[in-house]
Motif scaffolding. Structure first.
Motif, short mmCIF file in Angstrom:
data_model
loop_
_atom_site.label_atom_id
_atom_site.label_comp_id
_atom_site.label_asym_id
_atom_site.label_seq_id
_atom_site.Cartn_x
_atom_site.Cartn_y
_atom_site.Cartn_z
N UNK A 165 0.92 -1.26 0.03
CA UNK A 165 -0.24 -0.01 0.07
C UNK A 165 0.94 1.28 0.11
N UNK A 166 0.44 2.03 -0.88
CA UNK A 166 1.44 3.44 -1.01
C UNK A 166 0.15 4.50 -0.79
N UNK A 167 0.46 5.49 0.05
CA UNK A 167 -0.54 6.47 0.36
C UNK A 167 0.08 7.70 0.25
N UNK A 168 -0.72 8.94 0.01
CA UNK A 168 0.11 10.35 0.10
C UNK A 168 -0.87 11.03 1.11
N UNK A 169 -0.26 11.30 2.18
CA UNK A 169 -0.76 11.79 3.22
C UNK A 169 -0.57 13.13 3.52
N UNK A 170 -1.27 13.95 3.51
CA UNK A 170 -1.31 15.53 3.71
C UNK A 170 -1.65 15.92 5.21
N UNK A 171 -0.92 16.88 5.89
CA UNK A 171 -1.20 17.37 7.07
C UNK A 171 -1.80 18.67 6.98
N UNK A 172 -2.92 18.66 7.94
CA UNK A 172 -3.64 19.89 8.06
C UNK A 172 -2.83 20.80 8.87
N UNK A 173 -3.54 21.78 9.37
CA UNK A 173 -2.69 23.06 10.11
C UNK A 173 -2.74 22.53 11.48
N UNK A 174 -3.79 21.58 11.96
CA UNK A 174 -3.70 21.11 13.49
C UNK A 174 -2.79 20.05 13.62
N UNK A 175 -2.43 19.59 12.45
CA UNK A 175 -1.47 18.38 12.72
C UNK A 175 -2.05 16.87 12.41
N UNK A 176 -3.43 17.01 12.37
CA UNK A 176 -3.73 15.82 11.81
C UNK A 176 -3.73 15.46 10.22
N UNK A 177 -3.92 14.31 9.83
CA UNK A 177 -3.65 14.01 8.32
C UNK A 177 -4.72 13.37 7.74
N UNK A 178 -4.48 13.43 6.21
CA UNK A 178 -5.81 12.84 5.43
C UNK A 178 -4.94 12.07 4.49
N UNK A 179 -5.35 10.98 4.13
CA UNK A 179 -4.86 10.31 2.85
C UNK A 179 -5.63 10.90 1.63
N UNK A 180 -5.01 11.42 0.89
CA UNK A 180 -5.46 12.15 -0.30
C UNK A 180 -5.19 11.48 -1.69
N UNK A 181 -4.36 10.46 -1.54
CA UNK A 181 -4.19 9.67 -2.81
C UNK A 181 -3.58 8.17 -2.57
#
Length: 738
Positions: A165-181
């Motif tokens: 599995x390969x994810x691109x993980x983006x950090x939000x301003x509050x430090x939490x992250x989201x898998x965006x790809x």
């Protein structure tokens, strides 16, 4: 008593000094004399014929075992070469032979020590990664759409390294992250769109990702090897920030085990030197990638980071142009219109258009004028009362007002986000922008609040979402966040409004009496400074110099006296600048045409000599003459050029550019540098007296220079403002009336 276990422990865990390493390699730390001060306990597993008691021995004693085919003293030569180049990039990795097996030697600094890390020069990779990277770059960048760019990148990375599995993980301003790809094996559940709390990758881990652009955990089931040292030192005192083998936090290892992940590999994605996100790769069986392969993978991250930066800069430029055009129109309207209020609230282009707000309110001269969708007058008045009580910043913004000010919950659909610009706290004059609630269903990878479980024996175990099933949460009371370009636009509008108000102030604000009183107080203050402060300072300096000539004083005492003498000089400089600041207001202005080029040439020449900055590049472009007092105009450029030079010198290639262009009614000079820059939150306070930015406290200065410049510019009926980005430099604009 056993300490409680939960994921908040992650934020304080000293992960850069774990006292152990991953066991697929071994570590030796030597001092500047190449004496062994630390080594990993597993060294004998790789080198069975080592002599006992390695600590305190020269590395030369074991060089024949480490590199049987290497020339004598090769490690010391590698360290010397890296030290002279101020980097080990050219030598890392060095390939050597250990017991007939190829190993990579990677050298990095750790304070006064040098880390020597040895890991196998072999990989579980089935392909030539370096060759595949080149072929994949074109496919990664084939689509300009950001979503497709990220998806392409995830697919290419998976094709190259073969992780499950390969994810691109983006950090939000509050430090939490989201898998965006995401790119994954078919049998795996999709994680695209899932959010992960900030505790999964805590703050200090995010900082390390900025320094180490790749991170491999080869096998979560192996036992890490402890670092040993002498009794005078501690194994936990060895900083492994730049280590390739640094052991993983037990909390993170348990986290991976809960997911069933047995090996992970990450590549950092940076935007403007800050952590934007990660390419996070998971494998459900152990997987080792050698140093050269990891270094090639780092190139993928750097290419994607550059592409992300380009896309984001393009979007920012578009926003900047839109907001600048709106502020330009507002500025012209304020100067043409007798009423500031009407100029800012006209249909078509008004204060609302300086941002992407859906409503705005101008509170000016005891009148509330609203445009767009806003709370009602009673709600605005209550909000203002809260602002007066709680907000002391000239520019304040939040995208979650109901969480900070609960009364806003009743109108959160209109104003979950606010930006508040203080025009005059004393007169209760403000501009407030409103953004509506942006309802969002956030898909978390399990309940983010469930951090600890109790085992059958009663012990607590870390369980950050043991099942990892999607858990939905409706987020209300929040708006879309305010972006950096909106903040800069409002900061610029503040300067334009202040200028327009100043131009019209005499007739409508009874300013003369206030100024007369202020000047009288300033005269008294100036006299107090010159008499009551300067005389005692002279006495202190004299006594300090007398004492320093006394024989028999210890070194520490002499050092203290030198510091006293230096601090007295600094205080005198501050007093002189304050006196200069007060003097400007009382001087009569007799404007004449001032040739600017000779002034700039003189100051640049002097500054290069003062700061020993012959390597500084100064670009002098258009320099038309301006109308003003020659001495004061010289002071303006002296202060601005001094700041530009002083704060750009820390850059690798310091550069200052001076240029000017003429408008309908004024000439605007720009002084641009590529220095340390100014935090966007501090831009509104740049010209305040004694205000120094947080990132320049170690650079000499009094915090008065820019206040003096602003006072001189305003005395010339001109304007001054600044545009800056932290770490990228600043541009100061000075508008002289024609």
């Amino acid at each position: 008593m056993t300490a409680s276990i939960d994921l908040s422990n992650c934020d304080t865990e000293p992960i850069h000094i774990p006292g152990q390493i991953q066991s697929h390699g071994f570590l030796i730390a030597v001092d500047s004399n190449c004496i062994i001060r630390f080594h990993s306990e597993n060294i004998a597993d790789f080198l069975p014929n080592l002599p006992p008691n390695l600590l305190g021995r020269p590395i030369n004693d074991i060089e024949p075992i480490i590199g049987a085919n290497e020339p004598p003293d090769f490690i010391n030569q590698l360290i010397s070469f890296g030290r002279s180049n101020k980097s080990f990039d050219q030598t890392n990795p060095f390939t050597t032979d250990l017991q007939g097996r190829p190993f990579f030697l990677i050298i990095n600094e750790s304070g006064p020590l040098y880390l020597l890390e040895f890991e196998p020069a072999e990989s579980d990779m089935k392909v030539d990664l370096q060759r595949m990277v080149g072929r994949s770059v074109a496919e990664m960048l084939s689509d300009k759409n950001l979503k497709n760019l990220l998806k392409n990148s995830a697919n290419q990375v998976k094709n190259i390294i073969g992780y499950d599995r390969v994810m691109i993980y983006r950090f939000a301003r509050d430090g939490h992250g989201e898998v965006v790809a995401e790119a994954k094996n078919d049998e795996l559940e999709p994680w695209l769109g899932l959010h992960y709390p900030a505790s999964d990758i805590p703050k200090q881990a995010r900082e390390l990702y900025k320094r180490n652009l790749t991170r491999l955990i080869a096998n979560v089931h192996t036992t890490p090897s402890r670092i040993v040292t002498t009794v005078q030192l501690s194994e936990n005192s060895l900083d492994l920030t730049h280590s390739q083998l640094r052991a993983v936090s037990p909390i993170h290892i348990q986290y991976l085990k809960n997911m069933g992940v047995e090996s992970s590999f990450s590549i950092s994605l940076l935007y403007k030197k800050e952590l934007w996100g990660l390419i996070a790769c998971h494998n459900y069986s152990p997987r080792f990638i050698d140093y050269k392969a990891r270094d090639s993978a780092k190139l993928i991250g750097q290419i994607l980071s550059s592409a992300l930066e380009f896309r984001q800069d393009e979007a920012n430029k578009h926003l900047q142009e839109k907001y600048n055009a709106a502020v330009d129109v507002l500025s012209k309207n304020m100067l043409k219109n007798n009423s500031i209020e009407e100029a800012l609230t006209l249909p078509g282009n008004n204060i609302m258009h300086a941002t992407d707000a859906t409503g705005a309110a101008l509170i000016y001269e005891n009148t509330v004028t609203k445009v767009g969708n806003t709370p009602n007058n009673e709600q605005i008045q209550k909000l203002l009362a809260w602002v007066k009580e709680n907000i002391d910043e000239p520019l304040y913004y939040t995208n979650e007002l109901p969480y900070i000010y609960p009364e806003a919950d009743s109108y959160k659909k209109i104003a979950s986000g606010v930006m508040i610009l203080t025009l005059s706290a004393e007169l209760s004059e403000y501009i407030i922008w409103f953004k509506p609630e942006h309802l969002e269903i956030v898909q978390w990878a399990g309940n983010p609040e469930k951090n600890v479980e109790v085992a059958a024996d009663g012990s607590k175990i870390i369980s950050p979402r043991n099942s990892f099933e999607a858990w939905s949460q409706e987020v209300s009371g929040k708006s879309e966040p305010w972006n950096d370009e909106e903040i800069k636009s409002v900061s610029r509008l503040r300067a334009e409004v202040s200028y327009a108000i100043t131009q019209k102030a005499g007739a409508i604000r009874m300013l003369n009496e206030r100024l007369k009183q202020a000047y009288e107080e300033l005269d008294t203050f100036s006299f107090t400074i010159s008499h009551d402060l300067k005389n005692p300072l002279s006495t202190i300096k004299g006594y300090a110099q007398m004492l320093s000539k006394t024989s028999g004083l210890e070194g520490r005492a002499q050092e203290v006296l030198t510091k006293i003498d230096s601090k007295v000089d600094r205080m005198n400089a501050m007093i002189n600048e304050v006196l200069e600041y007060s003097r400007i207001g009382r001087l009569d202005l007799k404007p004449v045409e001032v040739q600017v080029l000779p002034i700039i040439d003189d100051h640049v020449r002097d500054l290069k000599m003062v700061y020993n900055a012959e390597h500084l590049k100064v670009n002098i472009k258009n320099t038309p003459p301006v109308m003003g007092d020659p001495t004061m105009v010289s002071q303006i450029f002296a202060n601005l050029l001094s700041n530009a030079v002083k704060y750009s010198l820390p850059s690798d290639a310091p550069e200052v550019t001076i240029d000017a262009k003429g408008g309908e009614s004024d000439i605007i000079y720009t002084i641009k540098d590529n220095g340390v820059g100014i935090d966007i939150k501090q831009l509104p306070r740049v010209f305040e007296l004694f205000k120094r930015m947080d990132n320049v406290q170690d650079i000499e200065g009094t915090g008065v220079g820019l206040a003096i410049v602003k006072r001189i510019v305003e005395k010339h009926n001109g304007r001054i403002w600044v545009d800056s980005k932290l770490g990228e430099g600043s541009t100061f604009y000075v508008a002289f009336k024609k």
